[in-house]
Write an enzyme that holds these catalytic residues in place. Structure first.
Site, mmCIF file in Angstrom:
data_model
loop_
_atom_site.group_PDB
_atom_site.id
_atom_site.type_symbol
_atom_site.label_atom_id
_atom_site.label_comp_id
_atom_site.label_asym_id
_atom_site.label_seq_id
_atom_site.Cartn_x
_atom_site.Cartn_y
_atom_site.Cartn_z
ATOM 1 C CE1 TYR A 1 -3.886 1.973 -0.007
ATOM 2 C CE2 TYR A 1 -3.350 2.671 2.220
ATOM 3 C CZ TYR A 1 -4.138 2.774 1.082
ATOM 4 O OH TYR A 1 -5.156 3.677 1.041
ATOM 5 C CD1 TRP B 1 -0.899 4.958 3.026
ATOM 6 C CD2 TRP B 1 0.252 6.676 3.864
ATOM 7 N NE1 TRP B 1 -1.565 6.117 2.691
ATOM 8 C CE2 TRP B 1 -0.882 7.191 3.196
ATOM 9 C CE3 TRP B 1 1.135 7.579 4.463
ATOM 10 C CZ2 TRP B 1 -1.167 8.545 3.116
ATOM 11 C CZ3 TRP B 1 0.850 8.926 4.383
ATOM 12 C CH2 TRP B 1 -0.293 9.397 3.714
#
Length: 770
Positions: free
Chosen positions: A113, A115
């Site tokens: 993802y 992050w």
């Protein structure tokens, strides 16, 4: 005594200088050009704490014995066996070859993802996809958990997602020209601490102070009063959650009923407005969408709604809509309805007028626009076009071969055999974690690459220890930041951890594609190359001089060319034919021919109020509450959850759940008491925080507590709200996450025998023993 080194660095919550002595972090100082640095920077020393780190490559014992034929229910229960890096990378490369060769590359899901850190080279998601694209591709995700339904509908109705990606009116124009500011959701420095890719200067508070100084009328529409700073002196409208669309449509209908809609703007600059106007007038259902109708749904005062409708036309008015509003069932509708309201009022394209999305949701939204290229390593060309909407991972794993729709196209879920997750934690950000846990047993192999022993890593077959950003060299920057920032290595890597670039380069070597993966550059070669590409672009396109790499690396930052005082769609408003939008009509779409043909019940051909699956309007009884799971002030998502800033926000070792005094009294809950929150999907514990800054019948529990279920009951003791949230798509069209559509029940917890932090520590001790 050794010398203290000063090391410039950057994370998602801002730039700072790390003070290092004898390979230990002894202090953190804010970036000199940041007017409002985030307190989270002082938690970065927690990254150097080995307690939660993955310190060596490891393999689940059952998988090591039987590989893809192992009992997948052993994930999270069986011991891990340490292996060498050579063995670990061989296992990974062999699995990629096996699955691709036997089932096809679409059966590999690259679920990372991104992050984990703000570095543009060691961006785990990009590097994973780059590597897999060199060996035939993978199934990817589209959009993000933060914002999915919103950009999908705006790409269709505005021709791009610029308005929710930081390219709407800049905040300086709002501070200078707006007379009435209506904030739907949050506009808070709390959420503006963070920015994907890093941020040098937090400016939101500066602009908000200017808004106060000018005496701008601010209406704050949110169930949470502290979604806006108290000193903004806003008029708080405590709306029922998930009903903002009804208010927007009621305001538009009130304007139309009074005959004050901007007919010229609607005729010149929009298409399908007649569909929306007929809906507002109640042609089909006999219900006029106006102030009284909206007030009844939203739990607001009808006279105030009618008064605001007049003010939106009489003054220069601006609507800001938080990303959070579209993270709900039918989340496309508030973004589209706000666009419709701003169009009806005729404010779009005027300085300080119109609509914008995501102000305060990230720190760079509304800042001066970065005009030049931003640093990023290429993911290269995708050999296959296999994807799922980001929030549909559980559906994918549970339903291989089943159809799903996205933006009007019918596609099929792949048969996922291998999941490679790098730089993310779905056991933080996905909904209905108990349902995810069931789906997590379906793939044959799960590889997790992360610095931390997250709940996701604990449930992997192969775990690869990555360094944090403070253990490697990188650079930060993005299209919403006016700086590129050096991220220098501060300390040596912990244990046997390696950088993400180093890990993927080693795997690429065993897959025979290392030369194309690294292009002959090492870490610093790539950092230099990415910076110089941005510098050359700024010079060539904007005649803007940035320092050469050596000067940049020494100084720790470089400024980028920016544009201030930007008015969104000003040229389009003046000459719509000369500046057409990339929509079906070249204009703002208020009535969609595409959606009319699709005929979806959950995303109609015009903005519409559609009841969500769960909301206070259909609660079974007065004891059900609407759960809002928002971004906490002390951390970003689940990162640095045990850092000082995060711990300061906890109470009795647990997350604080905010509820109104009237609800607390009715439920027999005292301030500071441990409470049980539950519904049919799961249950968790939290500490009650009684406050009048929350609307009645609303419970607020922040995201990011590390998923910690206990015993056979599955009771989650840390306060992770995603054991409760609803895992359905926003609609057939957008398929975003619906986390904010969630009803729960609350009661005092009688068996309050242990602290959540103790459970954390027991888990960590067990992992460390492995």
């Amino acid at each position: 005594m050794s010398e203290v080194k000063r090391v410039p660095h950057c994370s998602h919550w801002g730039a700072y200088t790390i003070l290092v002595e004898d390979n230990r972090i002894v202090g953190v100082e804010p970036f000199e050009h940041d007017p409002a640095p985030s307190p989270i920077i002082h938690s970065v020393a927690e990254w150097a704490n080995p307690a939660r780190r993955v310190l060596r490559p490891m393999v689940r014992s059952g998988w090591l014995d039987k590989r893809e034929k192992s009992d997948r229910r052993g994930r999270g229960r069986e011991k891990f066996v340490p292996v060498s890096w050579d063995e670990a990378t061989t296992l990974v490369s062999d699995e990629v070859r096996r699955v691709a060769g036997t089932f096809g590359n679409a059966s590999i899901f690259a679920g990372s993802y991104g992050w984990t850190n703000s570095g543009r080279l060691h961006h785990a998601s990009s590097l994973l996809k780059r590597m897999l694209n060199l060996v035939g591709g993978f199934t990817r995700h589209v959009d993000t958990y933060s914002i999915a339904a919103g950009p999908v509908i705006l790409r269709h109705t505005l021709g791009s997602d610029d308005a929710c990606g930081g390219r709407a009116n800049t905040l300086d124009t709002i501070a200078q020209h707006t007379e009435t500011l209506v904030v739907f959701g949050a506009l808070s420095p709390r959420t503006a601490q963070n920015e994907a890719g890093g941020i040098g200067s937090h400016r939101l508070e500066t602009y908000l102070r200017k808004i106060v100084a000018r005496g701008v009328k601010v209406i704050h529409v949110s169930p949470l009063k502290d979604d806006l700073p108290d000193w903004l002196n806003a008029e708080w409208w405590p709306i029922r959650p998930n009903t903002d669309t009804a208010l927007m449509l009621g305001l538009a209908g009130e304007i139309v009923k009074a005959g004050r809609h901007d007919r010229d703007f609607l005729a010149r600059c929009t298409s399908g407005a007649d569909r929306l106007l007929r809906y507002l007038e109640g042609e089909a259902d006999g219900v006029c969408k106006e102030a009284v109708w909206a007030a009844g749904i939203c739990g607001l005062d009808a006279e105030k709604v009618a008064g605001l409708a007049r003010r939106l036309v009489d003054t220069r008015s601006m609507l800001t809509v938080s990303w959070s509003l579209q993270r709900a069932h039918h989340g496309e509708q508030p973004f589209w309805a706000a666009l419709g309201l701003a169009s009806v009022a005729g404010q779009i394209g005027l300085p300080g007028g119109g609509v914008g999305y995501g102000y305060g949701s990230l720190g760079g939204v509304g800042a001066p626009l970065n005009l030049a290229r931003s640093p990023a390593i290429s993911q290269l060309t995708r050999p296959i076009d296999s994807f799922i909407p980001v929030a549909r991972i559980t559906d994918m794993l549970l339903n291989p071969g089943r159809p799903f729709s996205y933006e009007g196209e019918l596609r099929t879920y792949p048969d996922t055999r291998l999941v490679y997750w790098a730089g993310g934690n779905p056991y933080h950000h996905h909904q209905d974690l108990n349902r995810l846990s069931d789906a997590w047993t379906r793939p044959e192999t799960i590889i997790v690459q992360d610095p931390m022993f997250t709940a996701t890593a604990q449930r992997a077959d192969i775990v690869l220890p990555a360094t944090t950003s403070i253990e490697r060299n990188d650079l930060a920057g993005n299209r919403r930041s006016d700086f590129i920032l050096a991220m220098k290595q501060a300390i040596e890597p912990l244990g046997e951890s390696r950088s993400d670039f180093g890990i993927f380069n080693a795997i690429a070597g065993k897959l025979g594609v290392a030369d194309r993966f690294n292009e002959g550059r090492d870490e610093m070669g790539w950092v230099r190359h990415l910076y110089e590409a941005c510098r050359s672009d700024a010079s060539a396109r904007f005649d803007f001089t940035m320092p050469d790499f050596d000067a940049f690396w020494e100084a720790g930052y470089a400024r980028c060319p920016v544009k201030a005082e930007h008015t969104f769609l000003a040229d389009f408003r003046n000459e719509p034919e000369a500046h057409p939008l990339r929509t079906e009509s070249g204009r703002i779409v208020l009535g969609s021919e595409t959606l009319a043909r699709l005929d979806y019940a959950d995303c109609r051909a015009h903005p519409a109020w559609i009841e969500p699956a769960e909301w206070l309007g259909n609660a079974a009884d007065a004891c059900q509450m609407h759960l809002i799971s928002h971004q906490p002030v002390g951390r970003l998502h689940s990162q640095l959850e045990t850092g000082a800033s995060s711990r300061a926000m906890k109470r009795n070792g647990r997350e604080r759940a905010h509820l109104h005094p009237d609800d607390a009294a009715a439920l027999g809950i005292a301030d500071g008491q441990t409470i049980r929150i539950w519904n049919g999907r799961g249950e968790c514990l939290a500490t009650a925080e009684v406050t009048d800054k929350v609307r009645r019948s609303v419970l607020v529990l922040p995201t990011g507590a590390w998923f910690t279920p206990t015993g056979n009951s599955g009771l989650e003791v840390a306060g992770n709200p995603n054991v409760l949230t609803l895992d359905i798509g926003t609609s057939q069209f957008g398929q975003g996450c619906s986390a904010h559509t969630c009803l729960v029940r609350v009661e005092p917890y009688a068996a309050d025998r242990r602290d959540a932090f103790e459970a954390y520590q027991e888990t960590l001790v067990a992992l460390a023993a492995v």
